[in-house]
Write a protein that holds these residues in place. Structure first.
Motif, PDB file in Angstrom:
ATOM      1  N   LEU A  50       0.820  -1.165  -0.199  1.00  0.00           N
ATOM      2  CA  LEU A  50      -0.203   0.029   0.100  1.00  0.00           C
ATOM      3  C   LEU A  50       0.915   1.322  -0.141  1.00  0.00           C
ATOM      4  N   SER A  51       0.777   2.092  -0.670  1.00  0.00           N
ATOM      5  CA  SER A  51       1.397   3.528  -0.866  1.00  0.00           C
ATOM      6  C   SER A  51       1.184   4.387   0.378  1.00  0.00           C
ATOM      7  N   ASN A  52       2.460   4.746   1.016  1.00  0.00           N
ATOM      8  CA  ASN A  52       2.334   5.746   2.169  1.00  0.00           C
ATOM      9  C   ASN A  52       1.919   7.106   1.880  1.00  0.00           C
ATOM     10  N   SER A  53       2.147   7.893   2.816  1.00  0.00           N
ATOM     11  CA  SER A  53       1.398   9.543   2.571  1.00  0.00           C
ATOM     12  C   SER A  53       2.268  10.041   1.500  1.00  0.00           C
ATOM     13  N   ARG A  54       3.377   9.727   0.919  1.00  0.00           N
ATOM     14  CA  ARG A  54       3.809  10.460  -0.080  1.00  0.00           C
ATOM     15  C   ARG A  54       3.675   9.736  -1.349  1.00  0.00           C
ATOM     16  N   GLY A  55       2.707   8.768  -1.456  1.00  0.00           N
ATOM     17  CA  GLY A  55       2.437   7.695  -2.492  1.00  0.00           C
ATOM     18  C   GLY A  55       3.702   6.788  -2.901  1.00  0.00           C
ATOM     19  N   TYR A  56       4.446   6.490  -2.039  1.00  0.00           N
ATOM     20  CA  TYR A  56       5.506   5.517  -2.229  1.00  0.00           C
ATOM     21  C   TYR A  56       4.972   4.134  -1.758  1.00  0.00           C
ATOM     22  N   PHE A  57       5.399   3.319  -2.798  1.00  0.00           N
ATOM     23  CA  PHE A  57       5.287   1.753  -2.841  1.00  0.00           C
ATOM     24  C   PHE A  57       6.511   1.069  -3.137  1.00  0.00           C
ATOM     25  N   SER A  58       6.586  -0.195  -2.517  1.00  0.00           N
ATOM     26  CA  SER A  58       7.771  -1.125  -2.852  1.00  0.00           C
ATOM     27  C   SER A  58       7.154  -2.661  -2.807  1.00  0.00           C
ATOM     28  N   VAL A  59       7.571  -3.374  -3.979  1.00  0.00           N
ATOM     29  CA  VAL A  59       7.119  -4.699  -3.874  1.00  0.00           C
ATOM     30  C   VAL A  59       8.550  -5.614  -4.453  1.00  0.00           C
ATOM     31  N   LYS A  60       8.522  -6.649  -3.981  1.00  0.00           N
ATOM     32  CA  LYS A  60       9.482  -7.645  -4.583  1.00  0.00           C
ATOM     33  C   LYS A  60       8.792  -8.442  -5.648  1.00  0.00           C
ATOM     34  N   ALA A  61       9.478  -8.743  -6.898  1.00  0.00           N
ATOM     35  CA  ALA A  61       8.879  -9.441  -8.068  1.00  0.00           C
ATOM     36  C   ALA A  61      10.157  -9.579  -9.103  1.00  0.00           C
ATOM     37  N   PHE A  62       9.824 -10.589  -9.847  1.00  0.00           N
ATOM     38  CA  PHE A  62      10.670 -10.931 -10.901  1.00  0.00           C
ATOM     39  C   PHE A  62      10.390 -10.051 -12.339  1.00  0.00           C
ATOM     40  N   PRO A  63      11.304  -9.569 -13.019  1.00  0.00           N
ATOM     41  CA  PRO A  63      11.143  -9.198 -14.451  1.00  0.00           C
ATOM     42  C   PRO A  63      10.269  -9.944 -15.100  1.00  0.00           C
ATOM     43  N   GLY A  64       9.168  -9.379 -15.792  1.00  0.00           N
ATOM     44  CA  GLY A  64       8.106 -10.348 -16.336  1.00  0.00           C
ATOM     45  C   GLY A  64       6.949 -10.328 -15.753  1.00  0.00           C
ATOM     46  N   ASP A  65       6.939 -10.242 -14.518  1.00  0.00           N
ATOM     47  CA  ASP A  65       5.723 -10.173 -13.596  1.00  0.00           C
ATOM     48  C   ASP A  65       4.949  -9.123 -14.123  1.00  0.00           C
ATOM     49  N   SER A  66       3.838  -9.144 -13.600  1.00  0.00           N
ATOM     50  CA  SER A  66       3.060  -7.795 -13.846  1.00  0.00           C
ATOM     51  C   SER A  66       2.348  -7.306 -12.385  1.00  0.00           C
ATOM     52  N   ILE A  67       2.286  -6.145 -12.447  1.00  0.00           N
ATOM     53  CA  ILE A  67       1.565  -5.459 -11.115  1.00  0.00           C
ATOM     54  C   ILE A  67       0.485  -4.791 -11.516  1.00  0.00           C
ATOM     55  N   LEU A  68      -0.624  -4.900 -10.547  1.00  0.00           N
ATOM     56  CA  LEU A  68      -1.877  -4.233 -10.736  1.00  0.00           C
ATOM     57  C   LEU A  68      -1.818  -3.048  -9.736  1.00  0.00           C
ATOM     58  N   ILE A  69      -1.992  -1.778 -10.328  1.00  0.00           N
ATOM     59  CA  ILE A  69      -2.248  -0.593  -9.080  1.00  0.00           C
ATOM     60  C   ILE A  69      -3.625  -0.241  -9.230  1.00  0.00           C
ATOM     61  N   SER A  70      -4.484  -0.382  -7.918  1.00  0.00           N
ATOM     62  CA  SER A  70      -5.826  -0.252  -7.975  1.00  0.00           C
ATOM     63  C   SER A  70      -6.046   0.950  -6.528  1.00  0.00           C
ATOM     64  N   PHE A  71      -7.171   1.644  -6.819  1.00  0.00           N
ATOM     65  CA  PHE A  71      -7.568   2.459  -5.779  1.00  0.00           C
ATOM     66  C   PHE A  71      -9.083   2.946  -5.951  1.00  0.00           C
ATOM     67  N   GLY A  73     -12.471   4.513  -6.679  1.00  0.00           N
ATOM     68  CA  GLY A  73     -12.898   5.668  -7.433  1.00  0.00           C
ATOM     69  C   GLY A  73     -11.852   6.227  -8.576  1.00  0.00           C
ATOM     70  N   PHE A  74     -10.660   5.328  -8.719  1.00  0.00           N
ATOM     71  CA  PHE A  74      -9.935   5.671  -9.844  1.00  0.00           C
ATOM     72  C   PHE A  74      -9.775   4.317 -10.844  1.00  0.00           C
ATOM     73  N   ILE A  75      -9.112   4.601 -12.055  1.00  0.00           N
ATOM     74  CA  ILE A  75      -8.952   3.722 -12.944  1.00  0.00           C
ATOM     75  C   ILE A  75      -7.774   2.789 -12.678  1.00  0.00           C
ATOM     76  N   SER A  76      -7.846   1.721 -12.537  1.00  0.00           N
ATOM     77  CA  SER A  76      -6.780   0.834 -12.467  1.00  0.00           C
ATOM     78  C   SER A  76      -5.716   0.701 -13.588  1.00  0.00           C
ATOM     79  N   GLN A  77      -4.578   0.365 -13.256  1.00  0.00           N
ATOM     80  CA  GLN A  77      -3.452   0.057 -14.206  1.00  0.00           C
ATOM     81  C   GLN A  77      -2.648  -0.965 -13.979  1.00  0.00           C
ATOM     82  N   LYS A  78      -2.439  -1.451 -15.163  1.00  0.00           N
ATOM     83  CA  LYS A  78      -1.526  -2.745 -15.114  1.00  0.00           C
ATOM     84  C   LYS A  78      -0.179  -2.428 -15.755  1.00  0.00           C
ATOM     85  N   LYS A  79       1.144  -2.891 -15.173  1.00  0.00           N
ATOM     86  CA  LYS A  79       2.291  -2.574 -15.755  1.00  0.00           C
ATOM     87  C   LYS A  79       2.844  -4.060 -15.799  1.00  0.00           C
ATOM     88  N   VAL A  80       3.585  -4.316 -17.058  1.00  0.00           N
ATOM     89  CA  VAL A  80       4.777  -5.739 -16.824  1.00  0.00           C
ATOM     90  C   VAL A  80       6.042  -4.839 -16.488  1.00  0.00           C
TER      91      VAL A  80
END
Length: 243
Positions: A50-71, A73-80
Motif C-alpha cells: 500500500l502506498s504511504n503518505s507520499r505515494g511511495y510503494f515497494s514490492v518484490k517481484a521478478f522481471p516479467g511479472d505484472s503489477i496491478l495498481i488499484s484505488f 474511485g480511480f481507474i486501475s493500471q497494469k504494468k509489466v
C-alpha cells in the motif's frame, strides 16, 4: 532424499534472492497530489503493498511479472515489470469520465455531475451558460483591489503551473535516486539494525536524524556509494556518542 531436499532449498533460496525490489510514487493525474493507500499487487502472487503518505510503494517481484495498481474511485493500471525499477504512476479519477445530466420531474429534480447525485432546488435561477467566457473582477478579500481572472485563461494558467510543478518534482526525485536506492534497501537496513541492535522505531529515528543532518543539500546528485558511506559513518558516530 537428503541431497534432493538440500537441492530444493538451495533452488528456493536462489529463487527468492533473484527477486528485484520495484518501487515508485503514485499521483493523482489531476492535481499531481500523492495518493495514499493505493494497492499495488503482484498479479498471481501473494505480494502486495500500500502506498504511504507520499505515494511511495515497494514490492518484490521478478522481471516479467505484472503489477496491478488499484484505488477506489480511480481507474486501475497494469504494468509489466522489466529492467526499470522505479515508476512514477498517475491514476485517473473515474468521476471525470462520467457524464453530466439533470433529471427534472416533480416533486424533485436531480443533478448528476462528477460522480455525485445532488438535489436541485426548483427555485434556483436558470442562468445562461457562460462556458468559454473570460471573467475579470476584483478580489473581495483583497484591500488593495487585486484582480482575479476566471475562465479558460485561468484554467490553462493553473494547468501550466501544475505541469511545471510536476516536472520539477520529477527532476527533484531523479536527482535523489542514489539516496532512495540506499535508504530503501532492505539488506542495508537489516545490516545496520543488527549491528547496532535497533528496533524499527529506533531505525526510523536514526534516519530522521540522518536526513536532518544532510538537509542543506538533500542528497541531490549524490551517488548511491556516497550516500552509503555517509550513512554508515553517521551510524558509527551516533553509536559512539550514545555511550
Amino acid at each position: 532424499m537428503r541431497i534432493l531436499s538440500l537441492l530444493f532449498f538451495l533452488l528456493l533460496s536462489f529463487s527468492v534472492s533473484a527477486q528485484i525490489t520495484y518501487s515508485g510514487n503514485i499521483l493523482d493525474s489531476n492535481d499531481k497530489a500523492y495518493l495514499e493507500g493505493v494497492k499495488v499487487e503482484v498479479m498471481g502472487k501473494d505480494h502486495n503493498s500500500l502506498s504511504n503518505s507520499r505515494g511511495y510503494f515497494s514490492v518484490k517481484a521478478f522481471p516479467g511479472d505484472s503489477i496491478l495498481i488499484s484505488f477506489p474511485g480511480f481507474i486501475s493500471q497494469k504494468k509489466v515489470l522489466s529492467a526499470e525499477r522505479y515508476f512514477l504512476i498517475e491514476l485517473q479519477d473515474k468521476a471525470r469520465f462520467l457524464p453530466t445530466f439533470e433529471v427534472k420531474e416533480k416533486p424533485y429534480s436531480y443533478r448528476f455531475k462528477d460522480g455525485r447525485l445532488v438535489l436541485r432546488d426548483e427555485n434556483e435561477e436558470e442562468l445562461p451558460s457562460r462556458k468559454g467566457e473570460v471573467l475579470v473582477g476584483t478580489k473581495s478579500d483583497d484591500p488593495n483591489g487585486g484582480i482575479t481572472i476566471s475562465g479558460p485563461i485561468s484554467y490553462f494558467t493553473k494547468k501550466a503551473r501544475l505541469a511545471r510543478e510536476y516536472e520539477q518534482k520529477k527532476i527533484w526525485h531523479a536527482r535523489r535516486a542514489g539516496y532512495y536506492e540506499i535508504i530503501e534497501s532492505d539488506s542495508i537496513k537489516q545490516e545496520l539494525k543488527i549491528k547496532y541492535n535497533l528496533d524499527s522505531a529506533s531505525w526510523d529515528q536514526m534516519i530522521i536524524k540522518f536526513n536532518q543532518f544532510h538537509q542543506a543539500h538533500e542528497f541531490l546528485d549524490w551517488s548511491k556509494d556516497r550516500v552509503q558511506r555517509s550513512l554508515f559513518e553517521f551510524f558509527e558516530v551516533e553509536s559512539m556518542l550514545s555511550y
